[in-house]
Motif scaffolding. Structure first.
Motif, mmCIF file in Angstrom:
data_model
loop_
_atom_site.group_PDB
_atom_site.id
_atom_site.type_symbol
_atom_site.label_atom_id
_atom_site.label_comp_id
_atom_site.label_asym_id
_atom_site.label_seq_id
_atom_site.Cartn_x
_atom_site.Cartn_y
_atom_site.Cartn_z
ATOM 1 N N TRP A 249 -2.113 9.630 0.914
ATOM 2 C CA TRP A 249 -1.496 8.357 0.545
ATOM 3 C C TRP A 249 -2.275 7.619 -0.549
ATOM 4 O O TRP A 249 -1.782 6.606 -1.082
ATOM 5 N N LEU A 250 -3.448 8.146 -0.916
ATOM 6 C CA LEU A 250 -4.211 7.564 -2.017
ATOM 7 C C LEU A 250 -3.877 8.204 -3.363
ATOM 8 O O LEU A 250 -4.341 7.738 -4.402
ATOM 9 N N LYS A 251 -3.064 9.256 -3.351
ATOM 10 C CA LYS A 251 -2.751 9.974 -4.579
ATOM 11 C C LYS A 251 -1.605 9.342 -5.365
ATOM 12 O O LYS A 251 -1.261 9.812 -6.447
ATOM 13 N N GLY A 252 -1.012 8.303 -4.834
ATOM 14 C CA GLY A 252 0.071 7.603 -5.515
ATOM 15 C C GLY A 252 0.554 6.449 -4.652
ATOM 16 O O GLY A 252 0.227 6.377 -3.462
ATOM 17 N N PRO A 253 1.341 5.549 -5.234
ATOM 18 C CA PRO A 253 1.767 4.350 -4.498
ATOM 19 C C PRO A 253 2.995 4.555 -3.617
ATOM 20 O O PRO A 253 3.362 3.660 -2.849
ATOM 21 N N ASN A 254 3.630 5.716 -3.688
ATOM 22 C CA ASN A 254 4.930 5.887 -3.036
ATOM 23 C C ASN A 254 4.874 5.692 -1.528
ATOM 24 O O ASN A 254 5.726 5.012 -0.947
ATOM 25 N N TYR A 255 3.881 6.312 -0.878
ATOM 26 C CA TYR A 255 3.794 6.204 0.582
ATOM 27 C C TYR A 255 3.527 4.767 1.011
ATOM 28 O O TYR A 255 4.132 4.273 1.972
#
Length: 204
Positions: free
Chosen positions: A63-69
């Motif tokens: 969940w730190l790899k992008g804002p989507n989650y």
């Protein structure tokens, strides 16, 4: 292959939504404020996946790899807060979404293990961790005894779902059907075990 990747994304999204709703409703049962509801929903949705990624060394965690989650969890929690009065029972809603999230995230964790070429037993363990640890985090934050440590069948449902996954895969069934059936197995075991009060032995 694209179909399988898309299905994996759909399962992850459904699991995230299910656990975010279960966390939000559990927090509202405890009458937390809006910020508290958001925190519990977030912790429930990412707790299992975070521990799984740390164990296998896949960092930064998913969940730190992008804002989507994060955006999905926040929107789901806000939606839950807005519509909670329209639902007759927070307890039933919490149970259903927790059971759904358990099934979805068991398969997500299991597939993550497969992507790292881990053994079936370790993959099932990762699926169980992914499915269960979000609920453990939620219950600890809300000062409840986690479901996994009570008499209800919880982690056992994940393990059976994982075994079902590998059995059906070994029989050559289409992977999409294998994933869907395994999710249903986990969900149905949870529903039946609670409905008919099937439990694991307890020590007195």
């Amino acid at each position: 292959m694209e179909l399988f990747d898309n299905l994996g994304q759909i399962i992850t999204i459904c699991g995230t939504i299910s656990f975010a709703v279960s966390g939000a409703f559990a927090a509202m049962q405890k009458r937390l404020d809006a910020f508290g509801v958001l925190i519990v929903a977030f912790a429930t949705a990412v707790g299992g996946g975070t521990l799984r990624d740390l164990i296998i060394g896949d960092t930064p965690v998913f969940w730190l790899k992008g804002p989507n989650y994060s955006l999905l969890i926040i929107l789901t929690a806000l939606f839950s807060m807005f519509f909670w009065k329209k639902l007759k029972s927070l307890k039933i809603t919490l149970f259903l979404f927790d059971s759904l999230g358990l099934g979805f995230f068991t398969i997500v964790g299991l597939q993550k293990g497969l992507s790292f070429d881990l053994s079936p037993g370790i993959c099932i363990a990762l699926g169980t961790i992914t499915g269960c640890f979000g609920g453990i985090t939620r219950d600890i934050l809300l000062n409840n005894i986690p479901l996994i440590f009570r008499k209800e069948i919880y982690a056992t449902a994940c393990i059976i779902g994982g075994l079902c996954f590998f059995l059906l895969s070994y029989l050559g069934m289409n992977i999409a059907f294998v994933e869907i059936i395994s999710i249903i197995v986990v969900f149905v075991i949870r529903i039946i075990s609670v409905k008919y009060n099937y439990t694991l032995p307890r020590f007195y």
